[in-house]
Design a protein around this motif. Structure first.
Motif, PDB file in Angstrom:
ATOM      1  N   VAL A   1       0.820  -1.216   0.000  1.00 54.85           N
ATOM      2  CA  VAL A   1       0.000   0.000   0.000  1.00 54.85           C
ATOM      3  C   VAL A   1       0.855   1.268   0.000  1.00 54.85           C
ATOM      4  O   VAL A   1       0.358   2.364   0.274  1.00 54.85           O
ATOM      5  N   GLY A   2       2.138   1.105  -0.280  1.00 51.06           N
ATOM      6  CA  GLY A   2       3.002   2.276  -0.400  1.00 51.06           C
ATOM      7  C   GLY A   2       3.432   2.857   0.927  1.00 51.06           C
ATOM      8  O   GLY A   2       3.752   4.052   1.009  1.00 51.06           O
ATOM      9  N   LEU A   3       3.454   2.051   1.985  1.00 47.94           N
ATOM     10  CA  LEU A   3       3.843   2.568   3.292  1.00 47.94           C
ATOM     11  C   LEU A   3       5.061   1.848   3.873  1.00 47.94           C
ATOM     12  O   LEU A   3       5.209   1.774   5.095  1.00 47.94           O
ATOM     13  N   ALA A   4       5.927   1.345   2.988  1.00 54.18           N
ATOM     14  CA  ALA A   4       7.158   0.730   3.483  1.00 54.18           C
ATOM     15  C   ALA A   4       7.896   1.770   4.315  1.00 54.18           C
ATOM     16  O   ALA A   4       7.953   2.938   3.947  1.00 54.18           O
ATOM     17  N   GLY A   5       8.411   1.379   5.469  1.00 57.81           N
ATOM     18  CA  GLY A   5       9.198   2.316   6.261  1.00 57.81           C
ATOM     19  C   GLY A   5       8.423   3.103   7.305  1.00 57.81           C
ATOM     20  O   GLY A   5       9.029   3.784   8.122  1.00 57.81           O
ATOM     21  N   VAL A   6       7.078   3.045   7.311  1.00 62.04           N
ATOM     22  CA  VAL A   6       6.361   3.797   8.345  1.00 62.04           C
ATOM     23  C   VAL A   6       5.856   2.895   9.472  1.00 62.04           C
ATOM     24  O   VAL A   6       5.146   3.358  10.369  1.00 62.04           O
ATOM     25  N   GLY A   7       6.259   1.633   9.447  1.00 57.88           N
ATOM     26  CA  GLY A   7       5.784   0.666  10.443  1.00 57.88           C
ATOM     27  C   GLY A   7       6.018   1.078  11.882  1.00 57.88           C
ATOM     28  O   GLY A   7       5.257   0.720  12.776  1.00 57.88           O
ATOM     29  N   GLY A   8       7.090   1.859  12.114  1.00 51.97           N
ATOM     30  CA  GLY A   8       7.415   2.253  13.485  1.00 51.97           C
ATOM     31  C   GLY A   8       6.631   3.453  13.985  1.00 51.97           C
ATOM     32  O   GLY A   8       6.685   3.792  15.165  1.00 51.97           O
ATOM     33  N   LYS A   9       5.900   4.103  13.092  1.00 52.00           N
ATOM     34  CA  LYS A   9       5.122   5.277  13.526  1.00 52.00           C
ATOM     35  C   LYS A   9       3.816   4.841  14.193  1.00 52.00           C
ATOM     36  O   LYS A   9       3.418   3.684  14.113  1.00 52.00           O
ATOM     37  N   PHE A  10       3.152   5.815  14.815  1.00 49.58           N
ATOM     38  CA  PHE A  10       1.856   5.557  15.438  1.00 49.58           C
ATOM     39  C   PHE A  10       0.766   6.186  14.572  1.00 49.58           C
ATOM     40  O   PHE A  10       1.028   7.151  13.847  1.00 49.58           O
ATOM     41  N   PRO A  11      -0.465   5.635  14.633  1.00 49.49           N
ATOM     42  CA  PRO A  11      -1.533   6.126  13.754  1.00 49.49           C
ATOM     43  C   PRO A  11      -1.700   7.640  13.772  1.00 49.49           C
ATOM     44  O   PRO A  11      -1.903   8.260  12.717  1.00 49.49           O
ATOM     45  N   TRP A  12      -1.615   8.248  14.971  1.00 47.01           N
ATOM     46  CA  TRP A  12      -1.861   9.691  15.053  1.00 47.01           C
ATOM     47  C   TRP A  12      -0.785  10.516  14.364  1.00 47.01           C
ATOM     48  O   TRP A  12      -0.948  11.712  14.167  1.00 47.01           O
ATOM     49  N   GLN A  13       0.326   9.879  14.013  1.00 47.88           N
ATOM     50  CA  GLN A  13       1.377  10.617  13.305  1.00 47.88           C
ATOM     51  C   GLN A  13       1.133  10.620  11.792  1.00 47.88           C
ATOM     52  O   GLN A  13       1.906  11.212  11.041  1.00 47.88           O
ATOM     53  N   LEU A  14       0.067   9.950  11.350  1.00 47.36           N
ATOM     54  CA  LEU A  14      -0.201   9.819   9.919  1.00 47.36           C
ATOM     55  C   LEU A  14      -1.428  10.624   9.509  1.00 47.36           C
ATOM     56  O   LEU A  14      -2.335  10.841  10.317  1.00 47.36           O
ATOM     57  N   SER A  15      -1.480  11.015   8.236  1.00 50.00           N
ATOM     58  CA  SER A  15      -2.670  11.686   7.701  1.00 50.00           C
ATOM     59  C   SER A  15      -3.818  10.675   7.621  1.00 50.00           C
ATOM     60  O   SER A  15      -3.610   9.461   7.711  1.00 50.00           O
ATOM     61  N   GLY A  16      -5.021  11.194   7.437  1.00 48.84           N
ATOM     62  CA  GLY A  16      -6.204  10.339   7.317  1.00 48.84           C
ATOM     63  C   GLY A  16      -6.064   9.317   6.194  1.00 48.84           C
ATOM     64  O   GLY A  16      -6.388   8.147   6.355  1.00 48.84           O
ATOM     65  N   GLY A  17      -5.565   9.794   5.050  1.00 49.55           N
ATOM     66  CA  GLY A  17      -5.400   8.892   3.912  1.00 49.55           C
ATOM     67  C   GLY A  17      -4.416   7.770   4.220  1.00 49.55           C
ATOM     68  O   GLY A  17      -4.614   6.616   3.827  1.00 49.55           O
ATOM     69  N   MET A  18      -3.342   8.130   4.937  1.00 51.66           N
ATOM     70  CA  MET A  18      -2.357   7.103   5.296  1.00 51.66           C
ATOM     71  C   MET A  18      -2.931   6.119   6.309  1.00 51.66           C
ATOM     72  O   MET A  18      -2.674   4.925   6.240  1.00 51.66           O
ATOM     73  N   GLN A  19      -3.749   6.625   7.235  1.00 50.71           N
ATOM     74  CA  GLN A  19      -4.379   5.709   8.193  1.00 50.71           C
ATOM     75  C   GLN A  19      -5.297   4.717   7.470  1.00 50.71           C
ATOM     76  O   GLN A  19      -5.351   3.545   7.825  1.00 50.71           O
ATOM     77  N   GLN A  20      -5.998   5.222   6.457  1.00 47.29           N
ATOM     78  CA  GLN A  20      -6.879   4.302   5.738  1.00 47.29           C
ATOM     79  C   GLN A  20      -6.046   3.291   4.942  1.00 47.29           C
ATOM     80  O   GLN A  20      -6.445   2.143   4.799  1.00 47.29           O
ATOM     81  N   ARG A  21      -4.878   3.700   4.454  1.00 47.42           N
ATOM     82  CA  ARG A  21      -3.977   2.726   3.817  1.00 47.42           C
ATOM     83  C   ARG A  21      -3.573   1.641   4.794  1.00 47.42           C
ATOM     84  O   ARG A  21      -3.445   0.478   4.429  1.00 47.42           O
ATOM     85  N   VAL A  22      -3.309   2.042   6.044  1.00 44.12           N
ATOM     86  CA  VAL A  22      -2.938   1.057   7.069  1.00 44.12           C
ATOM     87  C   VAL A  22      -4.092   0.075   7.287  1.00 44.12           C
ATOM     88  O   VAL A  22      -3.879  -1.138   7.378  1.00 44.12           O
ATOM     89  N   SER A  23      -5.319   0.597   7.336  1.00 44.83           N
ATOM     90  CA  SER A  23      -6.488  -0.289   7.494  1.00 44.83           C
ATOM     91  C   SER A  23      -6.580  -1.289   6.343  1.00 44.83           C
ATOM     92  O   SER A  23      -6.916  -2.454   6.548  1.00 44.83           O
TER      93      SER A  23
END
Ligand code: ADP
Ligand code: ADP
Length: 228
Positions: free
Chosen positions: A124-146
């Motif tokens: 989903v194009g989020l390689a490398g953000v695994g160590g972050k927490f949801p609140w550090q991401l934009s809404g669109g990125m959070q939905q990518r995580v979902s």
């Protein structure tokens, strides 16, 4: 082969004279490896239909079968992505741990779970953000995580309930393209509901159009996309 079969599905909320019929006599199938959209006006019964398929509510009548087995309770090879990403991720877990979370109940070892989650994040194009927490991401990125979390369990069927309705238009286009690409690459079977007919035609191989409440199918359209 058929992945999902919905037969004579009825659902009413409440009983007696005040009962509200949300879904009436729905019949359709979804082929394995396809992306099908259910489109219909707000309040027509789309979420009710998805919740019946996901085993979250017991339909008043009719049956749902997933690869030939009748659904009774919550099937373990099904994943759901909801509209409200802000409430779907655990705020105290890292992105990587959020994606790994549902894999705990499977047979994978720890290292495999970690790898599976990392692969899904990459898809989903989020390689490398695994160590972050949801609140550090934009809404669109959070939905990518979902979406990554749903894909990581490699569900037989991925249900999506208005998954892009809470993000801005630009992000929605990006996520739609992403879903389409990942769905093709992984050969996943997806059933997505939306009130946006444009989105349904843009995204899917097949569009089932529902009437206003109670939901019945008024059109079943083969759309398909030209290969790029
Ligand atoms: P949609 O997802 O298409 O907006 P829903 O499936 O959420 O539609 O709702 C279909 C109809 O059922 C609506 O009229 C709604 O008010 C009603 N409804 C939904 N959930 C409940 C409930 N828990 N109890 C009573 N009525 C409900
Ligand atoms: P162009 O015609 O220059 O390609 P568009 O504005 O039509 O530009 O589309 C830009 C991008 O927006 C498309 O590549 C596509 O990803 C996305 N897009 C366009 N229309 C829709 C739509 N109805 N639903 C979802 N995404 C769309």
């Amino acid at each position: 082969p058929t992945m999902l079969e919905v037969n004579g599905l009825d659902h009413r909320y409440g009983t007696g004279e005040t009962a509200h019929v949300a879904v009436r006599d729905l019949n359709f199938t979804v082929e394995a490896g396809s992306l099908a959209c259910i489109v219909g006006p707000s309040g027509c019964g789309k979420s009710t239909l998805l919740r019946c398929i996901a085993g979250l509510i017991k339909p008043s009548g009719g049956t749902v079968s997933l690869h030939g087995d009748r659904v009774d309770g919550v099937p373990d090879d099904l994943a759901v992505v909801f509209q409200d990403y802000s409430r779907s991720l655990f705020p105290w877990l890292s992105v990587q741990r959020n994606v790994e979370f549902p894999l705990r109940w499977g047979s994978l070892g720890k290292a495999e779970r970690r790898q599976r989650a990392a692969d899904a994040l990459e898809a989903v194009g989020l390689a490398g953000v695994g160590g972050k927490f949801p609140w550090q991401l934009s809404g669109g990125m959070q939905q990518r995580v979902s979406i990554a979390r749903a894909l990581a369990s490699r569900p037989a069927l991925l249900l999506m309930d208005e998954p892009f309705a809470s993000v801005d238009a630009q992000t929605r286009f990006e996520l739609e393209d992403l879903l389409r690409r990942v769905q093709r690459e992984q050969g996943s079977t997806v059933l997505l509901v939306t009130h946006d007919i444009d989105e349904s035609v843009y995204l899917s191989d097949r569009v089932l159009v529902l009437s206003k409440s109670p939901a019945t199918i008024v059109a079943d359209l083969e759309v398909g996309l030209p290969e790029e």
